[in-house]
Structure formats: C-alpha cells, structure tokens
Design an enzyme around this catalytic site. Structure first.
Site, PDB file in Angstrom:
ATOM      1  N   GLY A  14      91.946  48.824  77.017  1.00  0.00           N
ATOM      2  CA  GLY A  14      93.236  49.421  76.643  1.00  0.00           C
ATOM      3  C   GLY A  14      94.435  48.859  77.378  1.00  0.00           C
ATOM      4  O   GLY A  14      95.530  49.402  77.272  1.00  0.00           O
ATOM      5  N   GLY A  19      94.578  47.489  71.973  1.00  0.00           N
ATOM      6  CA  GLY A  19      94.199  48.664  72.775  1.00  0.00           C
ATOM      7  C   GLY A  19      95.411  49.312  73.416  1.00  0.00           C
ATOM      8  O   GLY A  19      95.560  50.546  73.396  1.00  0.00           O
ATOM      9  N   SER A 137      86.599  42.856  62.799  1.00  0.00           N
ATOM     10  CA  SER A 137      87.525  41.764  62.456  1.00  0.00           C
ATOM     11  C   SER A 137      87.255  41.310  61.032  1.00  0.00           C
ATOM     12  O   SER A 137      86.105  41.368  60.564  1.00  0.00           O
ATOM     13  CB  SER A 137      87.300  40.574  63.397  1.00  0.00           C
ATOM     14  OG  SER A 137      87.991  39.438  62.922  1.00  0.00           O
ATOM     15  N   TYR A 150      81.409  34.681  67.243  1.00  0.00           N
ATOM     16  CA  TYR A 150      82.385  35.781  67.205  1.00  0.00           C
ATOM     17  C   TYR A 150      82.207  36.602  65.923  1.00  0.00           C
ATOM     18  O   TYR A 150      82.124  37.831  65.962  1.00  0.00           O
ATOM     19  CB  TYR A 150      83.806  35.212  67.288  1.00  0.00           C
ATOM     20  CG  TYR A 150      84.897  36.265  67.188  1.00  0.00           C
ATOM     21  CD1 TYR A 150      85.123  37.165  68.230  1.00  0.00           C
ATOM     22  CD2 TYR A 150      85.702  36.362  66.052  1.00  0.00           C
ATOM     23  CE1 TYR A 150      86.111  38.130  68.138  1.00  0.00           C
ATOM     24  CE2 TYR A 150      86.699  37.316  65.951  1.00  0.00           C
ATOM     25  CZ  TYR A 150      86.904  38.202  67.001  1.00  0.00           C
ATOM     26  OH  TYR A 150      87.885  39.163  66.905  1.00  0.00           O
TER      27      TYR A 150
HETATM   28  N1  NAP Z   1      94.179  39.767  67.737  1.00  0.00           N
HETATM   29  C1  NAP Z   1      93.513  39.545  66.619  1.00  0.00           C
HETATM   30  O1  NAP Z   1      93.900  38.708  65.792  1.00  0.00           O
HETATM   31  C2  NAP Z   1      92.265  40.333  66.310  1.00  0.00           C
HETATM   32  C3  NAP Z   1      91.771  40.288  65.013  1.00  0.00           C
HETATM   33  C4  NAP Z   1      90.626  40.991  64.699  1.00  0.00           C
HETATM   34  C5  NAP Z   1      89.982  41.724  65.675  1.00  0.00           C
HETATM   35  N2  NAP Z   1      90.471  41.752  66.931  1.00  0.00           N
HETATM   36  C6  NAP Z   1      89.727  42.542  67.928  1.00  0.00           C
HETATM   37  O2  NAP Z   1      90.593  43.473  68.520  1.00  0.00           O
HETATM   38  C7  NAP Z   1      90.109  43.808  69.831  1.00  0.00           C
HETATM   39  C8  NAP Z   1      91.275  43.761  70.799  1.00  0.00           C
HETATM   40  O3  NAP Z   1      91.733  42.425  70.887  1.00  0.00           O
HETATM   41  P1  NAP Z   1      93.264  42.032  71.093  1.00  0.00           P
HETATM   42  O4  NAP Z   1      93.620  41.103  70.031  1.00  0.00           O
HETATM   43  O5  NAP Z   1      94.083  43.225  71.339  1.00  0.00           O
HETATM   44  O6  NAP Z   1      93.122  41.113  72.402  1.00  0.00           O
HETATM   45  P2  NAP Z   1      93.551  41.324  73.921  1.00  0.00           P
HETATM   46  O7  NAP Z   1      95.017  41.536  73.995  1.00  0.00           O
HETATM   47  O8  NAP Z   1      92.932  40.213  74.660  1.00  0.00           O
HETATM   48  O9  NAP Z   1      92.830  42.695  74.272  1.00  0.00           O
HETATM   49  C9  NAP Z   1      91.454  42.775  74.481  1.00  0.00           C
HETATM   50  C10 NAP Z   1      91.215  43.838  75.506  1.00  0.00           C
HETATM   51  O10 NAP Z   1      89.812  43.926  75.763  1.00  0.00           O
HETATM   52  C11 NAP Z   1      89.632  43.781  77.160  1.00  0.00           C
HETATM   53  N3  NAP Z   1      88.346  43.231  77.493  1.00  0.00           N
HETATM   54  C12 NAP Z   1      87.817  42.033  77.144  1.00  0.00           C
HETATM   55  N4  NAP Z   1      86.615  41.891  77.689  1.00  0.00           N
HETATM   56  C13 NAP Z   1      86.393  43.011  78.419  1.00  0.00           C
HETATM   57  C14 NAP Z   1      85.343  43.455  79.224  1.00  0.00           C
HETATM   58  N5  NAP Z   1      84.243  42.727  79.427  1.00  0.00           N
HETATM   59  N6  NAP Z   1      85.458  44.664  79.819  1.00  0.00           N
HETATM   60  C15 NAP Z   1      86.549  45.418  79.649  1.00  0.00           C
HETATM   61  N7  NAP Z   1      87.589  45.045  78.917  1.00  0.00           N
HETATM   62  C16 NAP Z   1      87.496  43.857  78.304  1.00  0.00           C
HETATM   63  C17 NAP Z   1      90.745  42.855  77.592  1.00  0.00           C
HETATM   64  O11 NAP Z   1      90.900  42.872  78.979  1.00  0.00           O
HETATM   65  P3  NAP Z   1      91.530  41.604  79.765  1.00  0.00           P
HETATM   66  O12 NAP Z   1      93.006  41.870  79.736  1.00  0.00           O
HETATM   67  O13 NAP Z   1      90.918  41.698  81.102  1.00  0.00           O
HETATM   68  O14 NAP Z   1      91.139  40.371  79.006  1.00  0.00           O
HETATM   69  C18 NAP Z   1      91.893  43.489  76.826  1.00  0.00           C
HETATM   70  O15 NAP Z   1      92.336  44.675  77.431  1.00  0.00           O
HETATM   71  C19 NAP Z   1      89.005  42.808  70.125  1.00  0.00           C
HETATM   72  O16 NAP Z   1      87.751  43.434  69.957  1.00  0.00           O
HETATM   73  C20 NAP Z   1      89.208  41.728  69.090  1.00  0.00           C
HETATM   74  O17 NAP Z   1      88.020  41.056  68.761  1.00  0.00           O
HETATM   75  C21 NAP Z   1      91.600  41.072  67.280  1.00  0.00           C
END
Ligand code: NAP
Length: 249
Positions: A14, A19, A137, A150
């Site tokens: 988050g 998040g 996704s 992925y």
């Molecule tokens: N952005 C897109 O285009 C997109 C599209 C489809 C789906 N998604 C999905 O949406 C979700 C959120 O992604 P986002 O785009 O918002 O990316 P983001 O800004 O990188 O956020 C991901 C979050 O998950 C945390 N995280 C990753 N690995 C972790 C771990 N081992 N333990 C605890 N926290 C962890 C990250 O922490 P850190 O800050 O430490 O990295 C960050 O808070 C993901 O599951 C992603 O696959 C994203």
C-alpha cells in the site's frame, strides 16, 4: 463519501501506485486502513502522504514468516478486517530463453504464493461477509511477448478468485479480481529496464489502449471501492477489467 464507513481494510503493497491510491480512496470513503509494505522508509513516506491516517505494517509479501505473523500484527491494531486488498506485486519481463529460476521464483513467490498465504493466514481475522479483492492484470488475458511468467502469476490469481469464493461461501466472504490495463505507477521503474526503455514501453503501450492513454491509479482505486463496499454484495468470483479497452475492445 462514506461507502466504507465502519469498515476496516488491509491493503498489501500500500505504499505506492495502485495500493497507495486505494488507501487514499478508502480513507476518503470512511474506512480504517492498514497498509503493508516491505520497506519501512517507503511505508513512512506513504503514511505522511496520507496525513498520518493509516496504520502501517512492515511485511514482505514474498516471505512466509512475515505472512505468518501478519494476523497477530493486524490484531494489535484491530480485532477484525472487513476488506483485504491483495495488491502487492512485481512485474519482470524476459523472453522465454532468458527466464531464469530466480526470475520465475521471485514473481511466483510474491504474486501467487504470497497472495495465497496472505489470504489463508488472514482468514481468521476477516469478518464473515467480508470482501477479498485480488489485483491481477490484463496480461492474464493476452499473449504479450516477454511476459510469460508475470502473466501466468496473474492468471493464477484469476482462478483463485473463483475457487476461494466457492470455498468461502459458508462464511459469505466474497472474492473478486480487478484486472487493470496499463496504469501510470512506479512499477515499470522496478523492472530492471533503463529509463529510456521504460519511456519507450510507455509510449508504445499507450498506442494499444483504445481510450488513448494509460490509466491513473485512482481509477483502479474506485473499482476496488466497489468490490470493498456493500454495493457489490451480490458479486463474487468475478473479475472487473479496467483497461481503457485494451483487451475488452
Ligand atoms: N501499473 C500497471 O500497469 C499494472 C497493471 C496491471 C496490474 N498491476 C498490478 O497492480 C499491483 C500494484 O502495482 P503498481 O502498478 O501499483 O506498482 P507499484 O507502484 O510498484 O506498487 C506495488 C506495491 O507492491 C509492493 N510490493 C512489491 N513486492 C512486495 C513484497 N514482496 N512485499 C510487500 N510489498 C511488495 C511495492 O513495494 P515497494 O515500494 O517496496 O516496491 C509497492 O508498494 C501489482 O500487483 C501489479 O502487478 C499493475
């Protein structure tokens, strides 16, 4: 602005992107919010951004020991959860020949194993009638080159929404999935690509989105609010694709 009044929600991962935007939206809708993350500094920064209104728990979604102690840590804050948003996830990209065991394990550990055991371990504190939301996704529906691992992790979550909805029927806990298209978050900066490659990927992907732009994290947060709230009380085991038409059109 009170669709989540009297509800307590936990959002994994988050501190950034979708998040963080969801934490903001849930707070605006009257929820008590707990966010988890793997970096204390990132959690502290997010807490400041949310005016100190959230609780934070340092917990690595890819580490089973952390996940096993999560329920106890939650109970130090609240006796129960109404909503669990399983959002923490990573994306790494490589052509099939270049995929290593490390590339495979890292993504499956966080995106699938972490998601499954987070749900399993938190079930005792989730209220009957609660809502679990999985962040998947559109990649799960596509044959996007270099995304085999992925995409497979996200496809696994889609089925989990259905199987767990069936298993949790006696407790009336609904499990649903959100499948975002490309959303402007820091996720691409963590893929190992250079800044130039990230920019190239962003401009090329935009051309594949019929609506003509990437999504904003707040647009996914609103979908999460629907699944978290009683507005979706008859909705379970399903998926909402929020992708600007990328796979729906
Ligand atoms: N952005 C897109 O285009 C997109 C599209 C489809 C789906 N998604 C999905 O949406 C979700 C959120 O992604 P986002 O785009 O918002 O990316 P983001 O800004 O990188 O956020 C991901 C979050 O998950 C945390 N995280 C990753 N690995 C972790 C771990 N081992 N333990 C605890 N926290 C962890 C990250 O922490 P850190 O800050 O430490 O990295 C960050 O808070 C993901 O599951 C992603 O696959 C994203």
């Amino acid at each position: 602005m009170s669709r989540l009044k009297n509800k307590t929600a936990l959002i994994t991962g988050g501190n950034s992107g979708i998040g963080l935007a969801t934490a903001k939206e849930f707070l605006e809708q009257g929820a008590n919010v707990i966010i988890t993350g793997r970096s204390a500094a990132a959690l502290e920064k997010a807490k400041k951004e949310l005016n100190g209104q959230v609780h934070t728990i340092l917990s690595n979604a890819g580490n089973l020991n952390d996940i096993r102690s999560l329920a106890k840590e939650v109970q130090q804050i609240t006796p129960h959860l109404d909503v669990l948003f399983v959002n923490a996830g990573i994306g790494k990209f490589a052509p099939v020949e270049a995929v290593t065991e490390e590339h495979f394990d890292e993504q499956f550990n966080t995106n699938v194993k972490g998601a499954f055991f987070t749900i399993q371990q938190l079930l005792p504190v989730i209220k009957d009638g609660g809502s679990i939301i999985l962040n998947t996704s559109v990649a799960a529906h596509m044959g996007m080159a270099s995304s085999s691992i992925y995409s497979a992790t996200k496809a696994a979550l889609l089925n989990l929404a259905r199987t767990l909805s069936t298993e949790l029927l006696p407790r009336k806990i609904r499990v649903n999935a959100i499948s975002p298209g490309p959303i402007a978050t820091p996720i691409l900066d963590k893929t190992g690509l250079t800044a130039e490659q990230v920019e190239g990927f962003k401009s090329s992907i935009q051309t594949q989105v019929p609506i003509g732009r990437m999504g904003d994290p707040s647009e996914i947060a609103k979908v999460a609010t629907f699944f978290a709230s009683d507005d979706s009380s008859f909705v379970l085991g399903t998926e909402l694709i929020a992708d600007g038409g990328m796979v729906t059109l």
